[in-house]
Design an enzyme around this catalytic site. Structure first.
Site, PDB file in Angstrom:
ATOM      1  N   PHE A   1      48.144 -90.298  75.283  1.00 40.33           N
ATOM      2  CA  PHE A   1      49.479 -89.982  75.829  1.00 40.33           C
ATOM      3  C   PHE A   1      50.304 -89.102  74.886  1.00 40.33           C
ATOM      4  O   PHE A   1      51.453 -89.412  74.577  1.00 40.33           O
ATOM      5  CB  PHE A   1      50.190 -91.314  76.109  1.00 40.33           C
ATOM      6  CG  PHE A   1      51.233 -91.277  77.206  1.00 40.33           C
ATOM      7  CD1 PHE A   1      50.861 -91.158  78.537  1.00 40.33           C
ATOM      8  CD2 PHE A   1      52.585 -91.370  76.909  1.00 40.33           C
ATOM      9  CE1 PHE A   1      51.824 -91.141  79.548  1.00 40.33           C
ATOM     10  CE2 PHE A   1      53.555 -91.347  77.915  1.00 40.33           C
ATOM     11  CZ  PHE A   1      53.170 -91.237  79.235  1.00 40.33           C
TER      12      PHE A   1
ATOM     13  N   GLU B   1      43.221 -97.040  73.876  1.00 39.32           N
ATOM     14  CA  GLU B   1      43.443 -95.657  73.456  1.00 39.32           C
ATOM     15  C   GLU B   1      43.124 -95.357  71.987  1.00 39.32           C
ATOM     16  O   GLU B   1      42.591 -94.291  71.683  1.00 39.32           O
ATOM     17  CB  GLU B   1      44.899 -95.259  73.741  1.00 39.32           C
ATOM     18  CG  GLU B   1      45.203 -95.169  75.226  1.00 39.32           C
ATOM     19  CD  GLU B   1      46.697 -95.116  75.483  1.00 39.32           C
ATOM     20  OE1 GLU B   1      47.375 -96.155  75.302  1.00 39.32           O
ATOM     21  OE2 GLU B   1      47.193 -94.035  75.852  1.00 39.32           O
TER      22      GLU B   1
ATOM     23  N   GLN C   1      46.166 -95.988  88.925  1.00 38.46           N
ATOM     24  CA  GLN C   1      46.518 -96.892  87.830  1.00 38.46           C
ATOM     25  C   GLN C   1      47.882 -97.524  88.085  1.00 38.46           C
ATOM     26  O   GLN C   1      48.256 -98.475  87.404  1.00 38.46           O
ATOM     27  CB  GLN C   1      46.580 -96.122  86.502  1.00 38.46           C
ATOM     28  CG  GLN C   1      45.248 -95.613  86.010  1.00 38.46           C
ATOM     29  CD  GLN C   1      45.386 -94.708  84.800  1.00 38.46           C
ATOM     30  OE1 GLN C   1      44.947 -93.579  84.840  1.00 38.46           O
ATOM     31  NE2 GLN C   1      45.971 -95.186  83.717  1.00 38.46           N
TER      32      GLN C   1
ATOM     33  N   ARG D   1      55.845 -89.439  72.843  1.00 39.03           N
ATOM     34  CA  ARG D   1      54.799 -90.111  72.060  1.00 39.03           C
ATOM     35  C   ARG D   1      54.181 -89.149  71.031  1.00 39.03           C
ATOM     36  O   ARG D   1      53.718 -89.577  69.987  1.00 39.03           O
ATOM     37  CB  ARG D   1      53.729 -90.759  72.947  1.00 39.03           C
ATOM     38  CG  ARG D   1      52.940 -91.842  72.217  1.00 39.03           C
ATOM     39  CD  ARG D   1      51.933 -92.537  73.111  1.00 39.03           C
ATOM     40  NE  ARG D   1      52.422 -93.785  73.695  1.00 39.03           N
ATOM     41  CZ  ARG D   1      52.392 -94.978  73.111  1.00 39.03           C
ATOM     42  NH1 ARG D   1      51.911 -95.120  71.889  1.00 39.03           N
ATOM     43  NH2 ARG D   1      52.829 -96.045  73.731  1.00 39.03           N
TER      44      ARG D   1
ATOM     45  N   GLU E   1      47.654 -92.338  86.430  1.00 40.70           N
ATOM     46  CA  GLU E   1      48.898 -93.081  86.197  1.00 40.70           C
ATOM     47  C   GLU E   1      49.968 -92.580  87.158  1.00 40.70           C
ATOM     48  O   GLU E   1      50.731 -93.356  87.723  1.00 40.70           O
ATOM     49  CB  GLU E   1      49.363 -92.915  84.733  1.00 40.70           C
ATOM     50  CG  GLU E   1      50.679 -93.643  84.456  1.00 40.70           C
ATOM     51  CD  GLU E   1      51.091 -93.680  82.989  1.00 40.70           C
ATOM     52  OE1 GLU E   1      50.237 -93.491  82.099  1.00 40.70           O
ATOM     53  OE2 GLU E   1      52.282 -93.916  82.735  1.00 40.70           O
TER      54      GLU E   1
ATOM     55  N   THR F   1      56.562 -96.706  75.431  1.00 40.69           N
ATOM     56  CA  THR F   1      57.705 -96.315  74.608  1.00 40.69           C
ATOM     57  C   THR F   1      59.011 -96.488  75.387  1.00 40.69           C
ATOM     58  O   THR F   1      60.072 -96.550  74.801  1.00 40.69           O
ATOM     59  CB  THR F   1      57.555 -94.866  74.129  1.00 40.69           C
ATOM     60  OG1 THR F   1      57.362 -94.031  75.268  1.00 40.69           O
ATOM     61  CG2 THR F   1      56.345 -94.748  73.208  1.00 40.69           C
TER      62      THR F   1
ATOM     63  N   PHE G   1      41.752 -92.959  82.885  1.00 40.89           N
ATOM     64  CA  PHE G   1      42.021 -92.288  81.604  1.00 40.89           C
ATOM     65  C   PHE G   1      43.402 -91.655  81.549  1.00 40.89           C
ATOM     66  O   PHE G   1      43.611 -90.695  80.808  1.00 40.89           O
ATOM     67  CB  PHE G   1      40.925 -91.250  81.302  1.00 40.89           C
ATOM     68  CG  PHE G   1      39.533 -91.829  81.328  1.00 40.89           C
ATOM     69  CD1 PHE G   1      39.134 -92.748  80.350  1.00 40.89           C
ATOM     70  CD2 PHE G   1      38.645 -91.494  82.327  1.00 40.89           C
ATOM     71  CE1 PHE G   1      37.866 -93.305  80.387  1.00 40.89           C
ATOM     72  CE2 PHE G   1      37.365 -92.067  82.362  1.00 40.89           C
ATOM     73  CZ  PHE G   1      36.980 -92.967  81.393  1.00 40.89           C
TER      74      PHE G   1
END
Ligand code: MTE
Ligand code: HPA
Ligand code: MOS
Length: 759
Positions: free
Chosen positions: A338, A706, A191, A304, A226, A433, A222
């Protein structure tokens, strides 16, 4: 408008990492990973493996030319274990061989002498030993301590929520090919192409401009790719650097399940204070995040969790603390939501707890506390809220009272089958964020045959971002979608990308594409103006492949115009940059305006429990969802359906089990149950929220990747309500997932207590 990939997907023609044609001389890699969860690495014996057929090289930490370090947020994660191992599955060595089979056979012949150290798998134990990844984080609003003393009702308890295996259909993998002058081209199922580029550069000591990363698409990420795609790409790159040959590694499912991190399990303590009229006056919560053995993305995930710890509710006095606890598990990582879903599960547990004690439906407390326009989130952002509108519209359409009544009547008539209903509001903030990550670039070329090629930083992983980006170009140029092609994500075409994550890829990369296309369009209008005798470019528009003057069609078409522009040496290419405006956050005070906007929704979830066997079905999910104004309903509805099923899986069936020695027991699809078609809700009804409010999403079409996952939390509470209607004596612990086994034990809790007493 269907997904641009659907035809090639159905025909099996789409190209994933394992479909890339290999170059002559390609070597295959396989990792030897730690058999135990914590210990001192005393000796590594590779002699048998070296003698194994086809083996070319065995690589360990000492062979690296660059740094033995892949930690992105904090440099605390070696690529290969050096002096110590920190989790079962931690890579120790890499075997390179002529065939895949030979690499795997040789890896099995490696042995290690490891002196055992104490193994910690429980985040509360890690916390007690002060073993934290980062200092604790706090969110504070109002004065919770003094507010509690004024509350009519105060309840406290504990909530636990387990992790989740990503189970992308395509496992992790990479393929690295040497290029001229020590450079390399890395194909990766990631990702974050830039994260891979940075990581490869670090372990090889090559500058980033010698490392090209290319991603066509993923068979799902998903969040699991990342950050955690980096290691395999780094290993292939090191292999290529040391052998000058292409190196491929596509993990087997069990390797992937054992060696990669998952959604973070959390344990939490909550205290909730309510007034007589059911307003939540104060909320205190402490989160213990199970980070695993190194930081990975745990710090931003932890943040988060705090951002979403009050879900869709306005609570004037909040005191929230979060600890990221280091344990001997694989480093846990990003997973759809997340950290937000875990935070939401805890406040929903606190509300359910209060509702049961007060003998009112949880929905009464939920409804009384929905965040309204002008209310402040604990992090200082002021809400532009659709919490009440989505609740009201869902209620009008689906009639919550009727759904509850149907369940109640059914329950009166059935002794051993019980139904439960739960309402699940969702509020999810859109933007990374970490403010600097909210930027993207797009490169658009118009060719002289009139076709258009687009490259962005967005990675297609099934969520349909390429379709949305193609739609942006198609709309700005007013060309049929067939004239637009969105190409692979490549670090030479688009640099310094943020990962495709935070549901923000279409917004960020779509806006950049919009700017690039509009810039080219403006140049074309300037070229067209004199040709159609318009007073200025402002008087020109391009619609359906023709130039219009003052709103009237002319006979100048797109193809002629494009060639006129090129003939006049006007650029038909543009590289555009977009940065989300108006967002900021200051961690020194934990306040700011981190999100471009929020996505809201309200779902009703119904479940039926078989009270003899403990098994259950989710009967329906009916949601009023805030799309803003969807630019692609088939893609967005697909995201909602997929998110709901994935959320239900997390809350009900999917149970990750590590034993006390930190070994993953649920290490294959035979021991880890994900939802199949029978576990999916029998019906999913989606009602788009009617709202005229503007938002800053691309074409007003809000991010959808999400937020729908969190409707799945409702399945947990629907099942719980069914269990309570069978056995009202027992209050099941808030401990997700609610597997059939746990349901059965809670249905017969008195019996269980007796059994335990006898033992
Ligand atoms: N949908 C599919 N089919 N496959 C995926 O891997 N990832 C999810 C979501 N939907 C995912 C998916 C996650 S975790 C995120 S953050 C978003 O897609 C990312 O893509 P977007 O920003 O384009 O929504
Ligand atoms: N969401 C997803 N991925 C991220 C984020 C986020 O907020 N921050 C850093 N990586
Ligand atoms: Mo998604 S967890 O932000 O990749």
């Amino acid at each position: 408008m269907k997904n641009v990939d659907s035809n090639s997907h159905v025909r099996g023609e789409s190209i994933y990492l394992d479909d890339i044609s290999l170059i002559e001389g390609t070597l295959y890699a396989c990792v030897y990973d730690s058999p135990i969860a914590h210990g001192k690495l005393k000796n590594l014996d590779t002699t048998e493996a070296e003698k194994s057929a086809g083996v070319i090289k065995i690589i360990t930490a000492k062979d690296l030319i660059g740094e033995n370090q892949i930690g992105g947020v904090i440099p605390d994660e070696p690529l290969f274990a050096d002096a110590e191992v920190h989790f079962q599955g931690m890579p120790i060595a890499l075997v390179l061989a002529e065939t895949e089979e030979q690499a795997r056979t040789a890896a099995k012949r490696i042995t290690a002498e490891i002196e055992p150290l104490e193994i910690v798998t429980d985040p509360r134990v890690a916390f007690a030993k002060n073993n934290l990844i980062v200092p604790p984080k706090h969110f504070k609003l109002g004065d919770a301590e003094s507010a509690f003393s004024k509350c009519e009702y105060v309840y406290e308890g504990r909530a636990d929520v387990n992790g989740q295996e990503h189970l992308y259909i395509e496992t992790q993998g990479a393929y690295c090919v040497p290029t001229e002058q020590d450079g390399m081209r890395v194909f990766s199922s990631t990702q974050g192409p830039t994260a891979v580029q940075r990581c490869v550069s670090r372990v090889t000591a090559l500058p980033m401009n010698l490392v090209e990363v290319d991603v066509t698409r993923l068979g799902g990420g998903f969040g699991g790719k990342e950050d955690q795609a980096n290691a395999w790409a780094a290993m292939c790159a090191v292999g290529t650097q040391l052998t000058k040959r292409p190196v491929k590694y596509a993990l087997h499912r069990m390797e992937d399940m054992r060696m990669t991190g998952k959604r973070h399990p959390y344990s939490a303590d909550y205290r909730i204070g309510l007034s007589k009229d059911l307003k939540i006056v104060a909320y205190e919560v402490v989160f213990y995040q199970n980070a695993g053995a190194s930081a990975d993305l745990s710090p931003p995930v932890l943040e988060r969790t705090l951002f979403h710890c009050t879900n869709s509710y306005f609570v004037p006095n909040v005191n929230a603390t979060a600890y990221s606890c280091r344990t001997n598990l694989p480093p846990n990582t990003a997973f759809r939501g997340f950290g937000g879903p875990q935070g939401m599960f805890v406040i929903e547990s606190a509300i359910a707890h209060a509702a049961e004690k007060l003998n009112v439906p949880a929905s009464e407390i939920q409804r009384a506390n929905l965040i309204a326009d002008g209310d402040e989130f604990p992090y200082g952002q002021i809400a532009e809220s659709e919490a009440a509108t989505s609740w009201t519209q869902a209620h009008e359409k689906f009639d919550f009272a009727r759904l509850q009544k149907e369940a109640d009547e059914f329950n009166k008539q059935n002794k051993f089958v019980k139904k439960g209903v739960a309402i699940q509001p969702v509020c999810f903030g859109i933007s990374f964020t970490k403010t600097p990550m909210n930027q993207a670039r797009s490169l658009v070329h118009v060719y002289t045959d009139g076709s258009v090629a687009v490259s962005t930083g967005a990675v297609e992983m099934g969520q349909g971002v390429n379709t949305k980006i193609a739609q942006v170009a198609s709309k700005i140029f007013s060309l049929p979608i067939e004239r637009i092609r969105v190409h692979s994500t490549n670090t030479l075409r688009i640099a310094n990308t943020s990962p495709t994550a935070a549901s923000a890829a279409a917004d960020l990369n779509g806006h950049a594409t919009q700017i690039a296309c509009e810039t080219i369009l403006q140049r074309l209008k300037e070229v067209a103006a004199p040709l159609v005798e318009a007073s200025s470019a402002d008087d020109v528009s391009i619609e359906n492949g023709f130039v219009f003057r003052g709103g009237e069609p002319t006979d100048l078409d797109w193809l002629v115009l494009v060639n006129e522009a090129h003939f006049n040496r006007v650029s038909l290419s543009e590289h555009a940059h977009y940065a989300t405006p108006g967002i900021h956050f200051d961690w020194s005070v934990a306040k700011g305006h981190p999100f471009a906007y929020h996505v809201y929704g309200t779902a009703a979830v119904g479940a039926t429990v078989d009270c003899l066997r403990g098994i259950y079905t989710v009967d329906y999910v009916k949601t009023c969802h805030d799309f803003g104004s969807s630019m692609n309903k088939s893609v967005d509805y697909g995201q909602i359906e997929g998110g709901i099923v994935q959320g239900i899986g997390w809350m009900t069936l999917e149970e990750i089990v590590y034993d006390e020695r930190g070994r993953l027991r649920s290490n294959a699809l035979s021991t880890y149950k994900i939802p199949d078609i029978y576990s999916a809700p029998k019906t999913i009804d989606i009602l788009p929220l009617q709202t005229s409010r503007e938002n800053s999403a691309i074409f007003n079409s809000k991010a959808v990747g999400e937020p729908p996952l969190m409707y799945g939390i409702g399945a947990y509470f629907a099942i719980r309500n069914a269990v309570l209607s069978f056995n009202a004596e027992n209050s099941p612990a808030f401990d997700a997932p609610f597997t059939p086994e746990k349901v059965l034990l809670n249905l017969y809790s008195e019996k269980v207590k007796q059994m335990k007493a006898r033992r």
